[in-house]
Design a protein around this motif. Structure first.
Motif, PDB file in Angstrom:
ATOM      1  N   ARG A 156      15.051 -39.329 -22.916  1.00  0.00           N
ATOM      2  CA  ARG A 156      15.376 -39.480 -24.337  1.00  0.00           C
ATOM      3  C   ARG A 156      16.884 -39.378 -24.579  1.00  0.00           C
ATOM      4  N   LEU A 157      17.513 -38.365 -23.988  1.00  0.00           N
ATOM      5  CA  LEU A 157      18.933 -38.138 -24.257  1.00  0.00           C
ATOM      6  C   LEU A 157      19.823 -39.186 -23.604  1.00  0.00           C
ATOM      7  N   TYR A 158      19.595 -39.455 -22.324  1.00  0.00           N
ATOM      8  CA  TYR A 158      20.489 -40.368 -21.606  1.00  0.00           C
ATOM      9  C   TYR A 158      20.125 -41.833 -21.829  1.00  0.00           C
ATOM     10  N   ASP A 159      18.862 -42.169 -21.637  1.00  0.00           N
ATOM     11  CA  ASP A 159      18.460 -43.579 -21.693  1.00  0.00           C
ATOM     12  C   ASP A 159      18.280 -44.100 -23.115  1.00  0.00           C
ATOM     13  N   LEU A 160      17.660 -43.308 -23.978  1.00  0.00           N
ATOM     14  CA  LEU A 160      17.346 -43.812 -25.312  1.00  0.00           C
ATOM     15  C   LEU A 160      18.406 -43.466 -26.354  1.00  0.00           C
ATOM     16  N   GLU A 161      19.050 -42.303 -26.219  1.00  0.00           N
ATOM     17  CA  GLU A 161      20.085 -41.922 -27.181  1.00  0.00           C
ATOM     18  C   GLU A 161      21.493 -42.186 -26.658  1.00  0.00           C
ATOM     19  N   SER A 162      21.591 -42.631 -25.408  1.00  0.00           N
ATOM     20  CA  SER A 162      22.871 -43.030 -24.797  1.00  0.00           C
ATOM     21  C   SER A 162      23.916 -41.915 -24.784  1.00  0.00           C
ATOM     22  N   MET A 163      23.481 -40.680 -24.599  1.00  0.00           N
ATOM     23  CA  MET A 163      24.428 -39.579 -24.490  1.00  0.00           C
ATOM     24  C   MET A 163      25.135 -39.623 -23.139  1.00  0.00           C
ATOM     25  N   PRO A 164      26.421 -39.280 -23.084  1.00  0.00           N
ATOM     26  CA  PRO A 164      27.132 -39.208 -21.799  1.00  0.00           C
ATOM     27  C   PRO A 164      26.472 -38.174 -20.889  1.00  0.00           C
ATOM     28  N   ILE A 165      26.587 -38.391 -19.590  1.00  0.00           N
ATOM     29  CA  ILE A 165      25.911 -37.519 -18.635  1.00  0.00           C
ATOM     30  C   ILE A 165      26.363 -36.069 -18.778  1.00  0.00           C
ATOM     31  N   GLY A 166      27.644 -35.862 -19.082  1.00  0.00           N
ATOM     32  CA  GLY A 166      28.139 -34.498 -19.251  1.00  0.00           C
ATOM     33  C   GLY A 166      27.503 -33.802 -20.437  1.00  0.00           C
ATOM     34  N   ASP A 167      27.303 -34.555 -21.523  1.00  0.00           N
ATOM     35  CA  ASP A 167      26.677 -33.980 -22.713  1.00  0.00           C
ATOM     36  C   ASP A 167      25.201 -33.677 -22.466  1.00  0.00           C
ATOM     37  N   VAL A 168      24.542 -34.561 -21.716  1.00  0.00           N
ATOM     38  CA  VAL A 168      23.138 -34.319 -21.374  1.00  0.00           C
ATOM     39  C   VAL A 168      23.032 -33.051 -20.530  1.00  0.00           C
ATOM     40  N   ALA A 169      23.931 -32.918 -19.558  1.00  0.00           N
ATOM     41  CA  ALA A 169      23.925 -31.736 -18.694  1.00  0.00           C
ATOM     42  C   ALA A 169      24.128 -30.465 -19.511  1.00  0.00           C
ATOM     43  N   ALA A 170      25.060 -30.518 -20.467  1.00  0.00           N
ATOM     44  CA  ALA A 170      25.318 -29.347 -21.306  1.00  0.00           C
ATOM     45  C   ALA A 170      24.110 -29.015 -22.174  1.00  0.00           C
ATOM     46  N   ALA A 171      23.488 -30.046 -22.743  1.00  0.00           N
ATOM     47  CA  ALA A 171      22.330 -29.831 -23.614  1.00  0.00           C
ATOM     48  C   ALA A 171      21.148 -29.248 -22.844  1.00  0.00           C
ATOM     49  N   MET A 172      21.004 -29.662 -21.580  1.00  0.00           N
ATOM     50  CA  MET A 172      19.879 -29.200 -20.768  1.00  0.00           C
ATOM     51  C   MET A 172      20.222 -27.968 -19.937  1.00  0.00           C
ATOM     52  N   LYS A 173      21.499 -27.533 -20.042  1.00  0.00           N
ATOM     53  CA  LYS A 173      21.974 -26.390 -19.255  1.00  0.00           C
ATOM     54  C   LYS A 173      21.749 -26.634 -17.761  1.00  0.00           C
ATOM     55  N   ARG A 174      22.128 -27.829 -17.344  1.00  0.00           N
ATOM     56  CA  ARG A 174      22.017 -28.249 -15.949  1.00  0.00           C
ATOM     57  C   ARG A 174      23.352 -28.820 -15.490  1.00  0.00           C
ATOM     58  N   THR A 175      23.518 -28.983 -14.191  1.00  0.00           N
ATOM     59  CA  THR A 175      24.692 -29.672 -13.685  1.00  0.00           C
ATOM     60  C   THR A 175      24.459 -31.182 -13.798  1.00  0.00           C
ATOM     61  N   PRO A 176      25.539 -31.985 -13.793  1.00  0.00           N
ATOM     62  CA  PRO A 176      25.352 -33.441 -13.800  1.00  0.00           C
ATOM     63  C   PRO A 176      24.490 -33.915 -12.635  1.00  0.00           C
ATOM     64  N   GLY A 177      24.650 -33.297 -11.474  1.00  0.00           N
ATOM     65  CA  GLY A 177      23.837 -33.683 -10.324  1.00  0.00           C
ATOM     66  C   GLY A 177      22.358 -33.464 -10.578  1.00  0.00           C
ATOM     67  N   ALA A 178      22.024 -32.349 -11.213  1.00  0.00           N
ATOM     68  CA  ALA A 178      20.624 -32.068 -11.529  1.00  0.00           C
ATOM     69  C   ALA A 178      20.075 -33.091 -12.512  1.00  0.00           C
ATOM     70  N   VAL A 179      20.896 -33.482 -13.482  1.00  0.00           N
ATOM     71  CA  VAL A 179      20.459 -34.482 -14.461  1.00  0.00           C
ATOM     72  C   VAL A 179      20.154 -35.808 -13.772  1.00  0.00           C
ATOM     73  N   HIS A 180      21.003 -36.205 -12.832  1.00  0.00           N
ATOM     74  CA  HIS A 180      20.758 -37.456 -12.109  1.00  0.00           C
ATOM     75  C   HIS A 180      19.458 -37.388 -11.312  1.00  0.00           C
ATOM     76  N   MET A 181      19.196 -36.251 -10.674  1.00  0.00           N
ATOM     77  CA  MET A 181      17.939 -36.103  -9.932  1.00  0.00           C
ATOM     78  C   MET A 181      16.744 -36.182 -10.869  1.00  0.00           C
ATOM     79  N   LEU A 182      16.826 -35.464 -11.984  1.00  0.00           N
ATOM     80  CA  LEU A 182      15.730 -35.470 -12.947  1.00  0.00           C
ATOM     81  C   LEU A 182      15.487 -36.877 -13.482  1.00  0.00           C
ATOM     82  N   ARG A 183      16.576 -37.597 -13.751  1.00  0.00           N
ATOM     83  CA  ARG A 183      16.435 -38.952 -14.302  1.00  0.00           C
ATOM     84  C   ARG A 183      15.790 -39.897 -13.290  1.00  0.00           C
ATOM     85  N   THR A 184      16.198 -39.792 -12.033  1.00  0.00           N
ATOM     86  CA  THR A 184      15.609 -40.659 -11.008  1.00  0.00           C
ATOM     87  C   THR A 184      14.116 -40.406 -10.871  1.00  0.00           C
ATOM     88  N   ARG A 185      13.733 -39.133 -10.798  1.00  0.00           N
ATOM     89  CA  ARG A 185      12.313 -38.803 -10.687  1.00  0.00           C
ATOM     90  C   ARG A 185      11.567 -39.192 -11.963  1.00  0.00           C
TER      91      ARG A 185
END
Length: 205
Positions: A156-185
């Motif tokens: 929802r945040l990255y693909d549909l709302e087009s939030m930058p990866i850094g903002d998604v990471a901050a919102a989810m309290k994750r690192t950018p690397g974790a966000v990329h893994m979560l998105r791929t899965r």
């Protein structure tokens, strides 16, 4: 009495999540020790990120696990972890190579829903050319609701709302690397769910 790994695996595959939790507790340290993360990614990717996503995938995939002797569970879990790590590094590398501010995706796709479908390698079978039609959006939202919360959030945040990866990471309290893994899965699971909805979607050749 200490339960054998074979018995724990049988119970876990049969749906006993407590047995799976025990297996993860017994094997996660060994999996973590096998992870080799390059220093250049240290600020955006941590072994614990990999383990968290790996454990989530283990809960989702344990029903498909086919035990093949001693150590099979550790080998299976390690492969999931290595795949997650490779996915994170690949996406982080792609972002690093791209011009500042440019999103990784299909050029020329302005609509976020259409872009999501393109990234999934899918196309809509509806007569309308508008991939964001009410029916398609409803199907996508329903599919997202069937996924684990973290997977749904990153889509929802990255693909549909087009939030930058850094903002998604901050919102989810994750690192950018974790966000990329979560998105791929998340994309894998979304592709699987939507692929079963032949009323609207088909896999691109």
């Amino acid at each position: 009495m200490i339960e054998s790994e074979d018995d724990l695996v049988k119970r876990a595959v049969g749906g006993d999540m407590a047995a799976l939790a025990t297996l993860l507790e017994q094997n996660c340290a060994a999996v973590r020790a096998m992870l080799n993360i390059d220093r250049k990614w240290a600020s955006v990717l941590d072994p614990d990120d990999v383990l968290q996503v790996t454990c989530l995938e283990a809960f989702l995939q344990i029903g498909k696990f086919n035990a093949k002797g001693p150590g099979a569970f550790l080998g299976w879990l390690s492969r999931i972890a290595q795949n997650n790590l490779c996915d994170a590094v690949r996406e982080l590398s792609a972002v690093k190579r791209s011009p500042p501010g440019q999103r990784i995706g299909v050029a020329g796709q302005q609509d976020s829903t259409a872009l999501l479908l393109a990234n999934l390698g899918m196309t809509t079978t509806t007569p309308s050319r508008n991939a964001a039609s009410a029916e398609v959006c409803a199907a996508i939202n329903n599919a997202i609701s069937l996924m684990p919360p973290d997977y749904g959030t990153v889509v929802r945040l990255y693909d549909l709302e087009s939030m930058p990866i850094g903002d998604v990471a901050a919102a989810m309290k994750r690192t950018p690397g974790a966000v990329h893994m979560l998105r791929t899965r998340a994309h894998e699971h979304l592709r699987e769910i939507l692929g079963s909805d032949t009323a609207f979607f088909s896999q691109c050749a």
